[in-house]
Design a protein around this motif. Sequence first.
Motif, short mmCIF file in Angstrom:
data_model
loop_
_atom_site.label_atom_id
_atom_site.label_comp_id
_atom_site.label_asym_id
_atom_site.label_seq_id
_atom_site.Cartn_x
_atom_site.Cartn_y
_atom_site.Cartn_z
N UNK A 148 17.80 83.38 -130.91
CA UNK A 148 17.44 82.00 -130.64
C UNK A 148 15.92 81.87 -130.51
N UNK A 149 15.46 80.65 -130.33
CA UNK A 149 14.03 80.38 -130.26
C UNK A 149 13.45 80.65 -128.87
N UNK A 150 14.32 80.89 -127.90
CA UNK A 150 13.84 81.23 -126.57
C UNK A 150 13.76 80.03 -125.64
N UNK A 151 13.91 80.32 -124.35
CA UNK A 151 13.71 79.33 -123.28
C UNK A 151 12.70 79.90 -122.30
N UNK A 152 11.67 79.13 -122.03
CA UNK A 152 10.66 79.58 -121.08
C UNK A 152 11.08 79.21 -119.68
N UNK A 153 11.34 80.21 -118.85
CA UNK A 153 11.75 79.98 -117.47
C UNK A 153 10.54 80.13 -116.55
N UNK A 154 10.37 79.14 -115.70
CA UNK A 154 9.32 79.19 -114.67
C UNK A 154 9.99 79.10 -113.31
N UNK A 155 9.78 80.10 -112.48
CA UNK A 155 10.33 80.10 -111.13
C UNK A 155 9.18 79.85 -110.17
N UNK A 156 9.26 78.74 -109.46
CA UNK A 156 8.17 78.33 -108.57
C UNK A 156 8.38 78.89 -107.17
N UNK A 191 10.74 86.53 -112.37
CA UNK A 191 11.66 86.24 -113.47
C UNK A 191 11.03 85.29 -114.49
N UNK A 192 9.90 84.72 -114.15
CA UNK A 192 9.23 83.78 -115.07
C UNK A 192 8.87 84.50 -116.36
N UNK A 193 9.44 84.05 -117.45
CA UNK A 193 9.27 84.69 -118.76
C UNK A 193 9.98 83.82 -119.80
N UNK A 194 9.92 84.25 -121.05
CA UNK A 194 10.71 83.61 -122.09
C UNK A 194 11.98 84.44 -122.30
N UNK A 205 26.69 89.99 -127.90
CA UNK A 205 25.63 89.05 -127.54
C UNK A 205 24.71 89.69 -126.51
N UNK A 206 23.43 89.39 -126.64
CA UNK A 206 22.45 90.00 -125.78
C UNK A 206 21.46 88.96 -125.28
N UNK A 207 20.88 89.24 -124.15
CA UNK A 207 19.76 88.47 -123.64
C UNK A 207 18.56 89.40 -123.52
N UNK A 208 17.43 88.90 -124.01
CA UNK A 208 16.18 89.62 -123.90
C UNK A 208 15.21 88.76 -123.09
N UNK A 209 14.30 89.45 -122.43
CA UNK A 209 13.27 88.80 -121.63
C UNK A 209 11.92 89.20 -122.21
N UNK A 210 11.02 88.23 -122.31
CA UNK A 210 9.72 88.53 -122.91
C UNK A 210 8.60 87.96 -122.06
N UNK A 211 7.70 88.86 -121.65
CA UNK A 211 6.48 88.44 -120.98
C UNK A 211 5.39 88.25 -122.02
N UNK A 212 4.36 87.46 -121.70
CA UNK A 212 3.25 87.26 -122.65
C UNK A 212 2.62 88.58 -123.07
N UNK A 213 2.28 88.70 -124.32
CA UNK A 213 1.60 89.86 -124.88
C UNK A 213 2.45 91.14 -124.81
#
Lengths: 113, 112
Positions: free
Chosen positions: A104-112, A84-87, A33-41
């Motif tokens: 998976x379809x992804x979770x968008x994380x927003x760190x304020x 860390x804010x990313x999908x 199992x893996x986790x990937x992080x994706x920034x816009x573009x």
Amino acid sequence: DQQVKQNSPSLSVQEGRISILNCDYTNSMFDYFLWYKKYPAEGPTFLISISSIKDKNEDGRFTVFLNKSAKHLSLHIVPSQPGDSAVYFCAARGGYNNNDMRFGAGTRLTVKP
Amino acid sequence: EADIYQTPRYLVIGTGKKITLECSQTMGHDKMYWYQQDPGMELHLIHYSYGVNSTEKGDLSSESTVSRIRTEHFPLTLESARPSHTSQYLCASSDGTADTQYFGPGTRLTVL
């Protein structure tokens, strides 16, 4: 047939707090199992992984937990930072085609701040 | 860390045109993949290759075709683009033993 599910499309946390991202899977043949992080573009970037023979893997602020009996894994980020804010995508590999990766379809994380 | 490149990054094209999306990697990885992703949806594997002259279709049916004449190059072609092909296309590679796939930046395709 969605074999890997991320039921929370978004998550918002305060800087410094813990972020917990969840992932469920249905195929008991998955063994990695893996986790990937994706920034816009940008394309997804590998973050952390775990083999099915383990129940925890830690890398700095990131820890992945695997509960095979529940077919559930989670990613903990402590402490969370605005960068860390990313999908975040959960992925699983294994089954009849050992090289077949399911995402998976992804979770968008927003760190304020 | 793998270096994997995709061009173009963005493409807007009319219906019926033939297009080729380029993907190259410099790590000598044997395995390469093409994924399609719509906004808010999971990545779907549409093609993969385990080496030169080896190509297979993924779990998502696609009208695109691929070729693998050189290890480092894995282009994807649409003979006649349609609006239903509008999506983001992500290329990835991995070596023969590693479990991790490394992704390119993606091509966002819009077919009018």
